[in-house]
Design a protein around this motif. Structure first.
Motif, PDB file in Angstrom:
ATOM      1  N   LEU A 132      65.853 100.636  95.952  1.00 20.19           N
ATOM      2  CA  LEU A 132      65.958 100.734  97.165  1.00 20.19           C
ATOM      3  C   LEU A 132      67.748 101.053  97.142  1.00 20.19           C
ATOM      4  N   GLN A 133      68.202 102.211  97.636  1.00 17.73           N
ATOM      5  CA  GLN A 133      69.546 102.784  97.507  1.00 17.73           C
ATOM      6  C   GLN A 133      70.101 102.385  99.272  1.00 17.73           C
ATOM      7  N   GLY A 134      71.212 101.506  99.347  1.00 20.46           N
ATOM      8  CA  GLY A 134      71.644 101.577 100.645  1.00 20.46           C
ATOM      9  C   GLY A 134      70.941 100.052 101.336  1.00 20.46           C
ATOM     10  N   PHE A 135      71.851  99.253 101.607  1.00 18.08           N
ATOM     11  CA  PHE A 135      71.488  97.862 101.755  1.00 18.08           C
ATOM     12  C   PHE A 135      72.166  97.379 103.354  1.00 18.08           C
ATOM     13  N   GLY A 136      72.270  98.334 104.330  1.00 19.42           N
ATOM     14  CA  GLY A 136      73.002  98.273 105.529  1.00 19.42           C
ATOM     15  C   GLY A 136      71.661  98.067 106.515  1.00 19.42           C
ATOM     16  N   LYS A 137      71.932  98.479 107.840  1.00 18.32           N
ATOM     17  CA  LYS A 137      71.074  97.997 109.068  1.00 18.32           C
ATOM     18  C   LYS A 137      69.574  98.625 108.614  1.00 18.32           C
ATOM     19  N   VAL A 138      69.160  99.639 107.888  1.00 21.60           N
ATOM     20  CA  VAL A 138      67.747 100.190 107.935  1.00 21.60           C
ATOM     21  C   VAL A 138      67.439  99.362 106.271  1.00 21.60           C
ATOM     22  N   GLY A 139      68.331  99.548 105.301  1.00 22.42           N
ATOM     23  CA  GLY A 139      67.937  99.103 104.003  1.00 22.42           C
ATOM     24  C   GLY A 139      67.745  97.566 103.811  1.00 22.42           C
ATOM     25  N   ALA A 140      68.586  96.766 104.399  1.00 17.90           N
ATOM     26  CA  ALA A 140      68.346  95.645 104.199  1.00 17.90           C
ATOM     27  C   ALA A 140      67.240  94.876 104.951  1.00 17.90           C
ATOM     28  N   HIS A 141      66.696  95.367 106.207  1.00 21.52           N
ATOM     29  CA  HIS A 141      65.635  94.887 107.012  1.00 21.52           C
ATOM     30  C   HIS A 141      64.496  95.557 106.414  1.00 21.52           C
ATOM     31  N   ALA A 142      64.255  96.758 105.668  1.00 23.69           N
ATOM     32  CA  ALA A 142      63.288  97.126 104.931  1.00 23.69           C
ATOM     33  C   ALA A 142      62.792  96.243 103.718  1.00 23.69           C
ATOM     34  N   ALA A 143      64.124  95.962 103.093  1.00 21.87           N
ATOM     35  CA  ALA A 143      63.919  95.154 101.792  1.00 21.87           C
ATOM     36  C   ALA A 143      63.321  93.710 102.368  1.00 21.87           C
ATOM     37  N   GLN A 144      63.796  93.067 103.337  1.00 29.20           N
ATOM     38  CA  GLN A 144      63.301  92.095 103.707  1.00 29.20           C
ATOM     39  C   GLN A 144      61.848  91.733 104.084  1.00 29.20           C
TER      40      GLN A 144
ATOM     41  N   ALA B  69      65.491  96.361  92.458  1.00 27.61           N
ATOM     42  CA  ALA B  69      66.721  96.856  92.383  1.00 27.61           C
ATOM     43  C   ALA B  69      67.443  97.481  93.709  1.00 27.61           C
ATOM     44  N   VAL B  70      68.626  96.918  94.067  1.00 31.18           N
ATOM     45  CA  VAL B  70      69.362  97.567  95.396  1.00 31.18           C
ATOM     46  C   VAL B  70      70.740  98.103  95.063  1.00 31.18           C
ATOM     47  N   THR B  71      71.072  98.770  95.600  1.00 32.98           N
ATOM     48  CA  THR B  71      72.455  99.239  95.514  1.00 32.98           C
ATOM     49  C   THR B  71      73.101  99.468  97.051  1.00 32.98           C
TER      50      THR B  71
END
Ligand code: NAD
Length: 433
Positions: free
Chosen positions: A236-248, A259-261
């Protein structure tokens, strides 16, 4: 001092060839929509460009901003406010057009619009610090500066929000705190969505909604393929409002996020990252840099052999220069237009599936439509109701898209056909064409 685009750069002369216009043109051919009608659908109705003289720490900082109102055939113009250094009119136009497509695909009663504010806050911070106007941390400066910018922006455009002509929301570079500035100025809970918890008219589940939708779109894809989250790896690229919640959500349901960046750095662990720990690190430090994991760059992340690759940061992250090295089975467009038109063709040719942005990241605007209706109707939804509504809209989108895919369309093409068909029909029945 240069802190963003000047007027001539903001208004770059003519619209370049854009992905959404190309995809709409191809779709119009399939649907046999006349060329003149397509032109009306592609072009925006209204464009506002406004230089904002922002009073900030005893100085005046001139900031270019704009709002593109693309199409309101199916409901009020809807779309986020982006704050970034390189925003320009055509990027804002492309994003507004995508909102028209997205709201039509999700079949919610909203149209498409977008705002872009061009300001390089890092540069301004350095300048203000050097001038002795500010001597705190960057995050504090950013909070103050964005507040001042939003106040001026609302001063100029508040009438559009108050009349519910255009209803803004967060996008890259903005969040709940910036939406509160609009609410404070207008005191109308229906004038803006993405309001944080506790502000009149806030919607439980809204802040997780886009990430939840990304997770649910992936879950549906897994179900189609007969796999389970436990069998799948994610980059996952992008750990902001969208990325961090999707990852969670993916992590909580057993998928291995390997992997996250983000803009500051990256973390990689083939055995699966500890997402809650990474989120806590980002909250404390402001970015992934320094997280306790092997580091990874964007380009290395794109080359990982995973089941799903989720670009959730900027547009055009995957273009024709790096599309050939993508090795994921499915690319999930959590960001808006993270894959260029050329890259789409390259990856499709290599058998890589693409879950398009209009579908994959629609969870946010679906929740926004609920937040808006809630504010108008005076009812209060729960988080479970918000998530259930997102699932119901995704199930419907999936069914509509799947029906078109039986005619040998890709998911990108099928989504476009569903959306364009709806926009065209509504514009015809409203005598707008
Ligand atoms: P955000 O500002 O909260 O987060 C952006 C993230 O991307 C941050 O982690 C940032 O560090 C990272 N990033 C920026 N440049 C990067 C780079 N070069 N390499 C790696 N990471 C980088 O923004 P957001 O709201 O999460 O939005 C992300 C994308 O999703 C945007 O394209 C936005 O238009 C789209 N989107 C957002 C929403 C929403 O509800 N917020 C809804 C639909 C679509």
């Amino acid at each position: 001092m240069r802190i963003g685009n000047r007027l001539d750069e903001y208004v770059a002369s003519r619209e370049p060839e854009t992905r959404s216009a190309l995809l709409l043109t191809e779709s119009a051919r399939r649907l046999k929509i006349p060329k003149e009608a397509l032109e009306e659908i592609v072009k925006p109705y209204t464009v506002y460009i406004q230089r904002l003289p922002v009073g900030m720490l005893g100085a005046v900082v001139n900031v270019m901003s704009g709002i593109v109102l693309h199409n309101r055939a199916r409901g009020p113009y809807k779309g986020g406010i982006r704050i970034a250094p390189d925003v320009d009119l055509w990027e804002t136009t492309e994003l507004a057009r995508l909102m028209t497509i997205k709201t039509a695909l999700a079949d919610i009663e909203l149209g498409g619009g977008k705002s872009g504010i061009s300001i390089d806050l890092r540069r301004l911070y350095t300048h203000m610090s050097r001038e002795g106007r500010f001597n705190g941390a960057y995050r504090e400066f950013e909070r103050i500066a964005k507040g001042d910018v939003m106040e001026e922006f609302t001063d100029h455009f508040g009438w559009l929000f108050r009349e519910h002509v255009y209803i803004p929301a967060p996008d890259m570079g903005t969040g709940g705190a910036e939406m509160v500035r609009i609410y404070n100025a207008l005191r109308d809970p229906a004038a803006v969505t993405g309001k944080p918890d506790g502000i009149e008219g806030w919607l439980p589940g809204r802040k997780e909604a886009t990430g939840y939708g990304v997770y649910y779109a992936i879950l549906k894809d897994m179900q189609k393929k007969g796999t389970a989250p436990q069998d799948c790896t994610i980059a996952l690229q992008g750990f902001g409002k969208v990325g961090a919640h999707a990852a969670q959500f993916l992590h909580d349901h057993g998928a291995k996020v390997v992997a996250v960046t983000d803009v500051s750095g990256g973390a990689h662990d083939p055995a699966g990252l500890d997402i809650p720990r990474l989120r806590a690190h980002v909250t404390a430090k402001g970015g992934l840099k320094g997280a306790r994991a092997k580091s990874i760059t964007n380009e290395e992340l794109f080359r990982l052999k995973t089941d799903y690759l989720i670009p959730a940061a900027r547009g055009h992250a995957i273009d024709k220069t790096n599309a050939k090295s993508v090795r994921a089975g499915v690319v999930v467009e959590a960001a808006n237009m993270p894959v260029t038109y050329d890259a789409m063709r390259i990856m499709e040719g290599r058998g890589i599936e693409i879950l398009p942005d209009a579908y994959a990241n629609a969870g946010g605007v679906i929740a926004s439509s609920l937040e808006y209706r809630q504010a108008l109707g005076g009812v209060k939804f729960t988080k479970d109701m918000t998530f259930a509504h997102i699932r119901e809209r995704f199930d419907d989108m999936h069914e509509q898209i799947a029906a078109r895919m039986k005619r040998r369309r890709t998911m990108v093409e099928a989504s476009m056909d569903v959306a364009l068909g709806r926009i065209y029909e509504t514009m015809l029945s409203r005598s707008l064409l």
